[in-house]
Design a protein around this motif. Sequence first.
Motif, short mmCIF file in Angstrom:
data_model
loop_
_atom_site.label_atom_id
_atom_site.label_comp_id
_atom_site.label_asym_id
_atom_site.label_seq_id
_atom_site.Cartn_x
_atom_site.Cartn_y
_atom_site.Cartn_z
N SER A 227 -3.22 4.92 -1.93
CA SER A 227 -3.97 4.10 -0.85
C SER A 227 -4.83 3.07 -1.08
N LYS A 228 -4.56 2.31 -2.05
CA LYS A 228 -5.14 1.02 -2.52
C LYS A 228 -4.26 -0.04 -2.18
N GLU A 229 -4.62 -1.25 -1.75
CA GLU A 229 -3.91 -2.31 -1.48
C GLU A 229 -3.67 -2.97 -2.88
N LEU A 230 -2.42 -3.10 -3.26
CA LEU A 230 -2.01 -3.38 -4.65
C LEU A 230 -1.34 -4.80 -4.69
N THR A 231 -1.51 -5.55 -5.60
CA THR A 231 -0.60 -6.94 -5.54
C THR A 231 0.32 -6.68 -6.33
N ILE A 232 1.74 -7.21 -6.20
CA ILE A 232 2.59 -7.16 -6.88
C ILE A 232 3.17 -8.72 -7.14
N ARG A 233 3.80 -8.93 -8.39
CA ARG A 233 4.21 -10.21 -8.61
C ARG A 233 5.51 -9.87 -9.45
N TYR A 234 6.47 -11.16 -9.00
CA TYR A 234 7.71 -10.94 -9.70
C TYR A 234 8.57 -12.32 -9.52
N GLY A 235 9.32 -12.65 -10.39
CA GLY A 235 10.01 -13.98 -10.24
C GLY A 235 11.25 -14.16 -9.74
N GLU A 236 11.97 -13.11 -9.61
CA GLU A 236 13.44 -12.87 -9.01
C GLU A 236 13.44 -11.99 -7.99
N THR A 237 14.43 -11.97 -6.92
CA THR A 237 14.80 -11.42 -5.94
C THR A 237 15.92 -10.47 -6.27
N ASP A 238 15.66 -9.22 -5.47
CA ASP A 238 16.74 -8.28 -5.32
C ASP A 238 16.52 -7.64 -4.08
N PRO A 239 17.89 -7.79 -3.06
CA PRO A 239 17.88 -7.50 -1.70
C PRO A 239 17.32 -5.89 -1.55
N CYS A 240 17.67 -4.98 -2.32
CA CYS A 240 17.31 -3.52 -2.27
C CYS A 240 15.61 -3.47 -2.39
N PHE A 241 15.23 -4.05 -3.51
CA PHE A 241 13.83 -4.25 -4.07
C PHE A 241 13.04 -4.77 -2.74
N GLU A 242 13.38 -5.85 -2.22
CA GLU A 242 12.91 -6.30 -1.17
C GLU A 242 12.78 -5.65 0.03
N ASN A 243 13.62 -4.89 0.40
CA ASN A 243 13.64 -4.03 1.39
C ASN A 243 12.61 -2.75 1.27
N VAL A 244 12.36 -2.28 0.05
CA VAL A 244 11.23 -1.36 -0.36
C VAL A 244 9.90 -2.13 -0.13
N GLY B 144 1.76 4.41 -14.38
CA GLY B 144 0.82 3.20 -14.38
C GLY B 144 0.59 3.05 -12.78
N MET B 145 1.80 3.25 -12.23
CA MET B 145 1.24 3.11 -10.36
C MET B 145 0.28 4.21 -10.05
N LEU B 146 0.57 5.28 -10.55
CA LEU B 146 -0.43 6.30 -10.14
C LEU B 146 -2.00 6.10 -10.61
N TYR B 147 -1.94 5.42 -11.71
CA TYR B 147 -3.24 5.08 -12.26
C TYR B 147 -4.05 3.90 -11.69
N LEU B 148 -3.06 3.13 -11.00
CA LEU B 148 -3.80 2.08 -10.14
C LEU B 148 -4.27 2.69 -9.00
N LYS C 44 0.99 -1.52 -0.08
CA LYS C 44 0.17 -0.27 -0.05
C LYS C 44 0.81 1.12 -0.26
N LEU C 45 0.57 2.07 -1.01
CA LEU C 45 1.61 3.21 -1.03
C LEU C 45 0.63 4.73 -0.84
N SER C 46 1.03 5.42 -0.01
CA SER C 46 0.08 6.38 0.60
C SER C 46 0.14 7.79 -0.12
N ASP C 47 1.34 8.01 -0.89
CA ASP C 47 1.50 9.34 -1.41
C ASP C 47 2.37 9.32 -2.57
N THR C 48 2.49 10.21 -3.44
CA THR C 48 3.30 10.07 -4.61
C THR C 48 4.92 9.92 -4.31
N GLU C 49 5.34 10.63 -3.16
CA GLU C 49 6.74 10.09 -2.92
C GLU C 49 7.10 8.73 -2.58
#
Length: 75
Positions: free
Chosen positions: A51-68, A44-48, A7-12
């Motif tokens: 403050s909505k619960e979004l589902t993200i799907r990905y096939g690989e991992t990256d430590p920095c991305f996982e932290n976010v 695209g992310m703003l379009y979704l 869930k992302l609350s603002d544009t930042e």
Amino acid sequence: MMERKIKLSDTEQVKEFVQAAGRCDFDIDASYNRAVIDAKSFLGMLYLGISKELTIRYGETDPCFENVVKKYAVC
């Protein structure tokens, strides 16, 4: 395939998430209801919607991305 809820609350927060996704060399999809977009797209992310619960799907991992992802994860 990894699937997480965020869930992302603002544009930042959207900007931070998209920048982290953009650094990954694998595909990341974000969806809300039936709409699915490339999570590396700021508009695209703003379009979704903020403050909505979004589902993200990905096939690989990256430590920095996982932290976010953990930062914005919905339990």
